[in-house]
Motif scaffolding. Structure first.
Motif, mmCIF file in Angstrom:
data_model
loop_
_atom_site.group_PDB
_atom_site.id
_atom_site.type_symbol
_atom_site.label_atom_id
_atom_site.label_comp_id
_atom_site.label_asym_id
_atom_site.label_seq_id
_atom_site.Cartn_x
_atom_site.Cartn_y
_atom_site.Cartn_z
ATOM 1 N N GLY A 278 63.816 20.017 74.688
ATOM 2 C CA GLY A 278 63.659 18.623 74.283
ATOM 3 C C GLY A 278 62.430 18.328 73.443
ATOM 4 N N ARG A 279 61.715 19.373 73.001
ATOM 5 C CA ARG A 279 60.554 19.127 72.142
ATOM 6 C C ARG A 279 60.551 20.091 70.962
ATOM 7 N NH1 ARG A 279 55.391 21.609 73.020
ATOM 8 N NH2 ARG A 279 55.638 23.568 74.117
ATOM 9 N N ALA A 280 59.882 19.699 69.896
ATOM 10 C CA ALA A 280 59.791 20.524 68.695
ATOM 11 C C ALA A 280 58.674 21.546 68.878
ATOM 12 C CB ALA A 280 59.533 19.660 67.469
ATOM 13 N N VAL A 281 59.028 22.829 68.744
ATOM 14 C CA VAL A 281 58.059 23.914 68.907
ATOM 15 C C VAL A 281 58.056 24.793 67.659
ATOM 16 C CG1 VAL A 281 58.245 23.927 71.424
ATOM 17 C CG2 VAL A 281 59.726 25.419 70.071
ATOM 18 N N LEU A 282 57.018 25.618 67.548
ATOM 19 C CA LEU A 282 56.877 26.548 66.437
ATOM 20 C C LEU A 282 56.993 27.978 66.934
ATOM 21 C CD1 LEU A 282 53.782 24.917 64.697
ATOM 22 C CD2 LEU A 282 56.164 24.795 63.937
ATOM 23 N N ASN A 283 57.640 28.803 66.130
ATOM 24 C CA ASN A 283 57.798 30.213 66.464
ATOM 25 C C ASN A 283 57.995 30.991 65.176
ATOM 26 O OD1 ASN A 283 58.045 32.456 68.184
ATOM 27 N ND2 ASN A 283 60.207 32.107 68.600
ATOM 28 N N GLN A 284 57.850 32.320 65.258
ATOM 29 C CA GLN A 284 58.311 33.146 64.159
ATOM 30 C C GLN A 284 59.827 33.073 64.121
ATOM 31 O OE1 GLN A 284 55.944 35.186 66.191
ATOM 32 N NE2 GLN A 284 54.347 35.125 64.673
ATOM 33 N N HIS B 96 71.836 26.263 65.183
ATOM 34 C CA HIS B 96 71.762 25.072 66.033
ATOM 35 C C HIS B 96 70.378 24.987 66.671
ATOM 36 C CE1 HIS B 96 73.044 21.942 68.766
ATOM 37 N NE2 HIS B 96 72.499 22.644 69.757
ATOM 38 N N GLY B 97 69.786 23.809 66.652
ATOM 39 C CA GLY B 97 68.477 23.592 67.260
ATOM 40 C C GLY B 97 67.308 23.820 66.325
ATOM 41 N N ILE B 98 67.577 24.354 65.136
ATOM 42 C CA ILE B 98 66.510 24.600 64.174
ATOM 43 C C ILE B 98 66.272 23.339 63.352
ATOM 44 C CG2 ILE B 98 65.770 25.960 62.180
ATOM 45 C CD1 ILE B 98 65.944 27.611 64.756
ATOM 46 N N ILE B 99 65.019 22.898 63.311
ATOM 47 C CA ILE B 99 64.647 21.749 62.477
ATOM 48 C C ILE B 99 64.442 22.219 61.046
ATOM 49 C CG2 ILE B 99 62.907 19.961 62.099
ATOM 50 C CD1 ILE B 99 62.453 20.068 65.209
ATOM 51 N N GLY B 100 63.755 23.340 60.884
ATOM 52 C CA GLY B 100 63.581 23.894 59.550
ATOM 53 C C GLY B 100 62.400 24.834 59.466
ATOM 54 N N PRO B 101 62.275 25.494 58.309
ATOM 55 C CA PRO B 101 61.160 26.422 58.108
ATOM 56 C C PRO B 101 59.880 25.667 57.746
ATOM 57 C CG PRO B 101 62.547 26.388 56.155
ATOM 58 C CD PRO B 101 63.203 25.495 57.175
ATOM 59 N N GLN B 102 58.751 26.275 58.085
ATOM 60 C CA GLN B 102 57.440 25.748 57.709
ATOM 61 C C GLN B 102 56.559 26.912 57.287
ATOM 62 O OE1 GLN B 102 55.267 23.155 60.237
ATOM 63 N NE2 GLN B 102 57.013 21.869 60.736
ATOM 64 N N TRP B 103 55.770 26.701 56.250
ATOM 65 C CA TRP B 103 54.777 27.686 55.817
ATOM 66 C C TRP B 103 53.412 27.163 56.225
ATOM 67 C CZ3 TRP B 103 55.752 32.433 53.894
ATOM 68 C CH2 TRP B 103 57.040 32.683 53.406
#
Length: 147
Positions: free
Chosen positions: A29-35, A102-109
């Protein structure tokens, strides 16, 4: 007592001019960052899995350049043990129209400093450990991986 089954996963550290390709995704339920990362599928090599997961989660085709490391991690949230094989690579092409998993918001650099500033959003501490290992240690040859 249920049997102990480790889960094999792959991840990629993709760097371009001091920025690292990360995935912003919804987890719990929250936006997280990962490789870019995910599970090895049946009849798939580790290298194939790493390339597939990266494109499915970011829209970037990549070329793998080496092995960063092999990690054993037990997630505190669920007690599951993951064996992560982390690869290094470089971006080749981005398809911004590609439908992501599914569940991916998008890529970030993000730079390493920008990643550290968002520690509360890390999916796990493996995020920075893999980047630091990439920056501080020589890469292992892809020939280390045998099918």
């Amino acid at each position: 007592m249920r049997p102990w089954i480790p889960h094999v996963t792959v991840a990629t550290v993709i760097e371009d001019q001091g920025r690292f390709l990360l995935v912003e995704e919804l987890k719990g339920g929250r936006a997280v960052l990962n490789q870019p990362a995910g599970h090895l599928e049946p009849d798939e090599s580790l290298i194939e899995a790493a390339i597939r997961e990266t494109v499915e989660e970011t829209g970037y085709d990549v070329e793998l350049t080496g092995v960063v490391g092999i990690y054993l991690y037990t997630a505190p949230s669920n007690g599951i043990t993951y064996q992560r094989v982390c690869f290094a690579g470089r971006p080749l092409h981005h398809d911004p129209e590609r439908k992501l998993d599914h569940g991916i918001i998008g890529p970030q650099w993000l730079t390493r400093d920008e990643i550290i500033a968002q520690k509360a959003r890390w999916r796990s501490e493996l995020l920075l450990q893999c980047i630091d290992d990439y920056l501080e240690h020589p890469l292992h040859s892809l020939s280390l991986i045998r099918n």
